[in-house]
Write a protein that holds these residues in place. Structure first.
Motif, PDB file in Angstrom:
ATOM      1  N   ASN A 235      20.445  -1.549   0.408  1.00  0.00           N
ATOM      2  CA  ASN A 235      20.938  -1.771  -0.953  1.00  0.00           C
ATOM      3  C   ASN A 235      22.343  -2.367  -0.952  1.00  0.00           C
ATOM      4  OD1 ASN A 235      18.567  -0.687  -1.947  1.00  0.00           O
ATOM      5  ND2 ASN A 235      19.417   1.363  -2.191  1.00  0.00           N
ATOM      6  N   THR A 236      23.192  -1.885  -0.035  1.00  0.00           N
ATOM      7  CA  THR A 236      24.559  -2.408   0.061  1.00  0.00           C
ATOM      8  C   THR A 236      24.541  -3.867   0.479  1.00  0.00           C
ATOM      9  OG1 THR A 236      25.423  -0.223   0.631  1.00  0.00           O
ATOM     10  CG2 THR A 236      26.790  -2.117   1.226  1.00  0.00           C
TER      11      THR A 236
ATOM     12  N   ASN B 219       0.820  -1.218   0.000  1.00  0.00           N
ATOM     13  CA  ASN B 219       0.000   0.000   0.000  1.00  0.00           C
ATOM     14  C   ASN B 219       0.852   1.266   0.000  1.00  0.00           C
ATOM     15  OD1 ASN B 219      -2.295  -1.565   0.029  1.00  0.00           O
ATOM     16  ND2 ASN B 219      -2.622  -1.400   2.230  1.00  0.00           N
ATOM     17  N   SER B 220       2.046   1.182   0.592  1.00  0.00           N
ATOM     18  CA  SER B 220       2.908   2.365   0.685  1.00  0.00           C
ATOM     19  C   SER B 220       3.474   2.780  -0.674  1.00  0.00           C
ATOM     20  CB  SER B 220       4.060   2.112   1.664  1.00  0.00           C
ATOM     21  OG  SER B 220       5.005   1.207   1.107  1.00  0.00           O
ATOM     22  N   MET B 221       3.406   1.886  -1.660  1.00  0.00           N
ATOM     23  CA  MET B 221       3.941   2.219  -2.982  1.00  0.00           C
ATOM     24  C   MET B 221       3.060   3.227  -3.708  1.00  0.00           C
ATOM     25  SD  MET B 221       5.466  -1.281  -4.625  1.00  0.00           S
ATOM     26  CE  MET B 221       3.886  -2.118  -4.656  1.00  0.00           C
TER      27      MET B 221
ATOM     28  N   THR C 202       7.180   2.433 -10.215  1.00  0.00           N
ATOM     29  CA  THR C 202       8.213   2.302 -11.241  1.00  0.00           C
ATOM     30  C   THR C 202       8.956   0.999 -10.995  1.00  0.00           C
ATOM     31  OG1 THR C 202       9.902   3.402  -9.902  1.00  0.00           O
ATOM     32  CG2 THR C 202       8.481   4.810 -11.268  1.00  0.00           C
ATOM     33  N   SER C 203       9.802   0.613 -11.928  1.00  0.00           N
ATOM     34  CA  SER C 203      10.589  -0.608 -11.744  1.00  0.00           C
ATOM     35  C   SER C 203      11.494  -0.465 -10.524  1.00  0.00           C
ATOM     36  CB  SER C 203      11.408  -0.925 -12.996  1.00  0.00           C
ATOM     37  OG  SER C 203      12.266   0.159 -13.316  1.00  0.00           O
TER      38      SER C 203
ATOM     39  N   HIS D 180      11.249  -2.824  -7.169  1.00  0.00           N
ATOM     40  CA  HIS D 180      12.421  -3.573  -6.723  1.00  0.00           C
ATOM     41  C   HIS D 180      12.781  -3.209  -5.287  1.00  0.00           C
ATOM     42  CE1 HIS D 180      16.704  -4.593  -6.288  1.00  0.00           C
ATOM     43  NE2 HIS D 180      16.399  -5.615  -7.071  1.00  0.00           N
ATOM     44  N   SER D 181      12.750  -1.918  -4.984  1.00  0.00           N
ATOM     45  CA  SER D 181      13.094  -1.458  -3.645  1.00  0.00           C
ATOM     46  C   SER D 181      12.117  -2.011  -2.612  1.00  0.00           C
ATOM     47  CB  SER D 181      13.082   0.076  -3.613  1.00  0.00           C
ATOM     48  OG  SER D 181      13.400   0.548  -2.326  1.00  0.00           O
ATOM     49  N   THR D 182      10.838  -1.977  -2.923  1.00  0.00           N
ATOM     50  CA  THR D 182       9.820  -2.511  -2.004  1.00  0.00           C
ATOM     51  C   THR D 182       9.992  -4.008  -1.833  1.00  0.00           C
ATOM     52  OG1 THR D 182       8.258  -0.766  -2.647  1.00  0.00           O
ATOM     53  CG2 THR D 182       7.339  -2.723  -1.567  1.00  0.00           C
TER      54      THR D 182
END
Length: 201
Positions: free
Chosen positions: A166-167, A115-117, A122-123, A127-129
């Motif tokens: 991400n790291t 829901n937060s998206m 976007t791609s 991916h981040s979610t």
């Protein structure tokens, strides 16, 4: 018609899994009994698929213990077979043997992440979610130590998106998930993204 049918099946699943929670299924009353945390939303069908996929891919749930048609070529398929199986099988299932978090509660967290998206997906945001969802599940399942995420986990145990996460992912994306099923972190993120792409915005 398909959407209405799917929503009805989801409501039936919610009633079976936690009979006291009928909000969102046309009810609104509570009949007592144990309830998920007030901060956890009733899981969406997409979130239950994501969490079930993880317990399969980490070997917590053997694929042979899942009803025929629920998993096809290693991937959980949403539909009436899955909804019925999930509702009747997973009410007390934990994310792992060493976890205190139930699938229901984790699916609620995934619902919140979806829901937060918002609508502008976007791609990169997908991916981040997906990465955040995977990391949160692994932490909640006690399959990875929160400290290995490089400060991405706050004092409340919530995984936050950003450079630390991400790291960590860059260093481990080709590693195999705990559980010995052979599924990599990257494959799991891709599977989550696929579900997110089909989730209502």
């Amino acid at each position: 018609m398909i959407t209405i049918h799917r929503r009805n099946l989801t409501c039936v699943a919610a009633v079976i899994v936690v009979a006291s929670w009928t909000t969102g299924c046309g009810g609104g009353s509570q009949t007592g009994g144990s309830q998920p945390s007030a901060t956890i939303k009733i899981p969406s069908p997409d979130s239950t698929v994501v969490v079930t996929q993880l317990v399969l891919d980490t070997g917590v749930l053997p694929v042979n213990d899942v009803d025929p048609g629920v998993v096809v070529d290693g991937v959980v398929k949403d539909g009436s077979q899955f909804t019925t199986w999930y509702a009747t099988t997973t009410s007390d299932m934990l994310l792992s043997q060493n976890s205190k978090v139930k699938l229901w509660d984790e699916a609620g967290k995934v619902t919140t992440a979806i829901n937060s998206m918002g609508k502008g997906r976007t791609s990169d945001s997908l991916h981040s979610t997906a990465l955040g969802i995977l990391a949160q599940e692994l932490v909640d399942a006690n399959l990875i130590n929160a400290q290995t995420l490089g400060g991405a986990v706050d004092s409340a145990g919530k995984v936050n998106l950003g450079n630390g996460l991400n790291t960590w992912y860059s260093a481990h994306q080709n590693d195999v998930l705990p559980g010995g099923t052979g599924v990599t972190y990257a494959t799991e993120v891709t599977r989550i993204v696929t579900v997110l792409q089909g989730a209502p915005s």
